[in-house]
Design a protein around this motif. Structure first.
Motif, short mmCIF file in Angstrom:
data_model
loop_
_atom_site.label_atom_id
_atom_site.label_comp_id
_atom_site.label_asym_id
_atom_site.label_seq_id
_atom_site.Cartn_x
_atom_site.Cartn_y
_atom_site.Cartn_z
N ALA A 1 4.29 1.64 -15.57
CA ALA A 1 3.61 2.73 -14.87
C ALA A 1 2.16 2.35 -14.54
CB ALA A 1 3.65 3.99 -15.72
N ILE A 2 1.47 1.72 -15.49
CA ILE A 2 0.09 1.28 -15.25
C ILE A 2 0.07 0.24 -14.14
CG2 ILE A 2 -1.86 0.01 -16.25
CD1 ILE A 2 -1.08 1.28 -18.96
N SER A 3 1.01 -0.71 -14.21
CA SER A 3 1.09 -1.76 -13.20
C SER A 3 1.37 -1.19 -11.81
CB SER A 3 2.18 -2.76 -13.58
OG SER A 3 2.37 -3.71 -12.57
N SER A 4 2.27 -0.22 -11.73
CA SER A 4 2.58 0.42 -10.44
C SER A 4 1.34 1.08 -9.85
CB SER A 4 3.69 1.47 -10.62
OG SER A 4 4.89 0.88 -11.07
N THR A 5 0.53 1.69 -10.70
CA THR A 5 -0.67 2.36 -10.25
C THR A 5 -1.73 1.37 -9.78
OG1 THR A 5 -0.21 4.07 -11.91
CG2 THR A 5 -2.38 4.12 -10.88
N LEU A 6 -1.85 0.25 -10.48
CA LEU A 6 -2.81 -0.78 -10.08
C LEU A 6 -2.42 -1.46 -8.77
CD1 LEU A 6 -3.50 -2.56 -13.50
CD2 LEU A 6 -4.99 -0.96 -12.29
N GLY A 7 -1.12 -1.40 -8.43
CA GLY A 7 -0.66 -2.03 -7.20
C GLY A 7 -1.35 -1.47 -5.96
N PHE A 8 -1.70 -0.18 -5.99
CA PHE A 8 -2.32 0.43 -4.81
C PHE A 8 -3.70 -0.15 -4.50
CE2 PHE A 8 -5.01 3.76 -2.94
CZ PHE A 8 -4.38 3.87 -1.71
N PRO A 9 -4.66 -0.16 -5.45
CA PRO A 9 -5.97 -0.73 -5.10
C PRO A 9 -5.90 -2.23 -4.82
CG PRO A 9 -5.88 -0.19 -7.44
CD PRO A 9 -4.67 0.44 -6.80
N ILE A 10 -5.02 -2.95 -5.53
CA ILE A 10 -4.88 -4.39 -5.26
C ILE A 10 -4.43 -4.60 -3.82
CG2 ILE A 10 -3.50 -6.44 -5.77
CD1 ILE A 10 -3.43 -5.50 -8.71
N ALA A 11 -3.38 -3.86 -3.41
CA ALA A 11 -2.84 -4.03 -2.07
C ALA A 11 -3.82 -3.55 -1.00
CB ALA A 11 -1.52 -3.27 -1.95
N LEU A 12 -4.45 -2.41 -1.23
CA LEU A 12 -5.37 -1.84 -0.23
C LEU A 12 -6.55 -2.77 0.03
CD1 LEU A 12 -6.18 0.58 1.54
CD2 LEU A 12 -7.38 1.52 -0.46
N PHE A 13 -7.20 -3.22 -1.02
CA PHE A 13 -8.39 -4.05 -0.84
C PHE A 13 -8.02 -5.50 -0.53
CE2 PHE A 13 -10.17 -0.30 -2.65
CZ PHE A 13 -11.46 -0.23 -2.15
N GLY A 14 -6.88 -5.96 -1.07
CA GLY A 14 -6.42 -7.30 -0.72
C GLY A 14 -6.08 -7.38 0.76
N ALA A 15 -5.35 -6.38 1.27
CA ALA A 15 -5.02 -6.35 2.71
C ALA A 15 -6.28 -6.27 3.55
CB ALA A 15 -4.10 -5.16 3.00
N ALA A 16 -7.26 -5.48 3.09
CA ALA A 16 -8.53 -5.38 3.82
C ALA A 16 -9.20 -6.75 3.91
CB ALA A 16 -9.45 -4.38 3.13
N GLY A 17 -9.14 -7.52 2.83
CA GLY A 17 -9.71 -8.87 2.84
C GLY A 17 -9.02 -9.76 3.85
N PHE A 18 -7.68 -9.67 3.93
CA PHE A 18 -6.94 -10.48 4.89
C PHE A 18 -7.21 -10.02 6.33
CE2 PHE A 18 -4.54 -12.17 1.33
CZ PHE A 18 -4.18 -13.44 1.78
N VAL A 19 -7.40 -8.73 6.52
CA VAL A 19 -7.75 -8.22 7.86
C VAL A 19 -9.09 -8.81 8.30
CG1 VAL A 19 -8.45 -6.18 9.16
CG2 VAL A 19 -6.39 -6.10 7.73
N ILE B 1 0.84 -1.20 0.00
CA ILE B 1 0.00 0.00 0.00
C ILE B 1 0.87 1.25 0.00
CG2 ILE B 1 -1.65 1.38 1.34
CD1 ILE B 1 -2.81 -1.26 2.41
N PHE B 2 1.89 1.25 0.85
CA PHE B 2 2.74 2.42 1.01
C PHE B 2 3.80 2.53 -0.09
CE2 PHE B 2 1.08 1.24 5.16
CZ PHE B 2 0.48 2.42 5.54
N THR B 3 4.41 1.41 -0.45
CA THR B 3 5.44 1.48 -1.50
C THR B 3 4.83 1.82 -2.86
OG1 THR B 3 5.28 -0.93 -1.75
CG2 THR B 3 7.01 -0.10 -0.33
N SER B 4 3.59 1.38 -3.11
CA SER B 4 2.96 1.69 -4.39
C SER B 4 2.64 3.19 -4.51
CB SER B 4 1.68 0.87 -4.59
OG SER B 4 0.71 1.19 -3.60
N LEU B 5 2.31 3.83 -3.39
CA LEU B 5 2.07 5.27 -3.42
C LEU B 5 3.32 6.03 -3.85
CD1 LEU B 5 -0.10 5.81 -0.20
CD2 LEU B 5 -0.84 6.06 -2.58
N SER B 6 4.47 5.58 -3.35
CA SER B 6 5.74 6.19 -3.75
C SER B 6 5.99 6.00 -5.24
CB SER B 6 6.88 5.56 -2.93
OG SER B 6 8.12 6.10 -3.31
N ALA B 7 5.68 4.79 -5.74
CA ALA B 7 5.88 4.51 -7.16
C ALA B 7 4.94 5.34 -8.03
CB ALA B 7 5.66 3.02 -7.43
N ILE B 8 3.68 5.48 -7.59
CA ILE B 8 2.71 6.28 -8.35
C ILE B 8 3.17 7.72 -8.46
CG2 ILE B 8 0.36 7.23 -8.31
CD1 ILE B 8 -0.52 4.56 -7.03
#
Length: 263
Positions: free
Chosen positions: A178-196, A60-67
């Protein structure tokens, strides 16, 4: 104290590799956290889930830096991102939640096989031929659902899946990354939410866990990887990246085989 040093070292390693080779993220963090958590006595039935959930939270955090870095370069194709984001976040949330109910050994085996495939791709330098064009909105929804689902289950940002697909669709490699880096944020955010959510009431989790996310590991690994990643990007212009990818591919191959055949 030793544990914090391990987490900080992992963050440095993941940040450097991510910046230099465009990989890293969950590919590095998940197996390392599995080993660290095992040394700390985390129960086997939550070990892999905790490593994957924590990896997604770090991304979640590393992808924001990449974006931020990609946006400065004007490299993000927001038209494609907007088509892919809704389905990737849905896939990430559902997969992240359901993965919490997959038996630990099965989840570990799935990740090990995925890691084996990534290592072979790095060693052989395989890339799909660029003979397609980007499909229409409906088909991209299906693609995004698949990318989000598999990425969240593996604890990765999705670059090892989305970049080859976009490259096969004649998308320029820098634009694909660049597209992949941007998609990393929603994948990580909602994926982590699912694991929580799926790990919320699990009694075997260690202290300072937020569902299947370990907070000390998240803070230490996430902070250092964000700081070090830009250095990795700069080093990529001065080091033999192709040779480093082969070495890293061999390392991943050893790790994948060890995970497959260890108890």
């Amino acid at each position: 104290m030793t544990l914090i040093v391990l987490y900080l070292g992992l963050g440095v390693f993941a940040g450097l590799l991510g910046g230099m080779l465009g990989v890293g993220g969950g590919i590095v963090v998940v197996p390392a956290l599995i080993w660290i958590f095992k040394q700390e006595g985390v129960q086997p039935d939550v070990l892999t889930h905790l490593a994957i959930g924590t990896s997604l939270a770090v991304i979640i955090f590393t992808s924001l830096s990449a974006i931020r870095a990609q946006q400065k370069r004007g490299a993000i194709d927001w038209a494609v991102v907007r088509l892919l984001v809704p389905s990737t976040l849905i896939g990430g949330l559902v997969s992240g939640y359901l993965a919490g109910f997959i038996p630990a050994e099965m989840l570990k085996m799935i990740f090990s096989i995925f890691l084996l495939a990534v290592s072979l791709q790095l060693l052989t330098k395989w890339q799909p031929a660029s003979h397609w064009t980007l499909p229409g909105p409906k088909a991209l929804w299906g693609v995004g659902l698949g990318i989000g689902s598999l990425s969240a289950m593996m604890g990765i940002g999705g670059g090892t899946i989305s970049v080859p697909f976009l490259h096969a669709c004649n998308v320029d490699m820098k634009r694909a990354i660049a597209i992949s880096s941007t998609l990393g944020f929603p994948i990580a955010l909602f994926g982590a939410a699912g694991f929580v959510l799926s790990g919320w009431h699990h009694t075997a989790l260690p202290a300072w866990s937020f569902g299947y996310v370990d907070l000390p590991a998240l803070l230490a690994v996430g902070a250092t990887s964000m700081i070090v990643a830009p250095l990795g990007v700069r080093l990529a212009h001065h080091l033999p990246v192709a040779r480093l990818k082969r070495v890293f591919g061999m390392l991943l191959l050893v790790v994948a085989l060890q995970m497959l055949f260890s108890s």
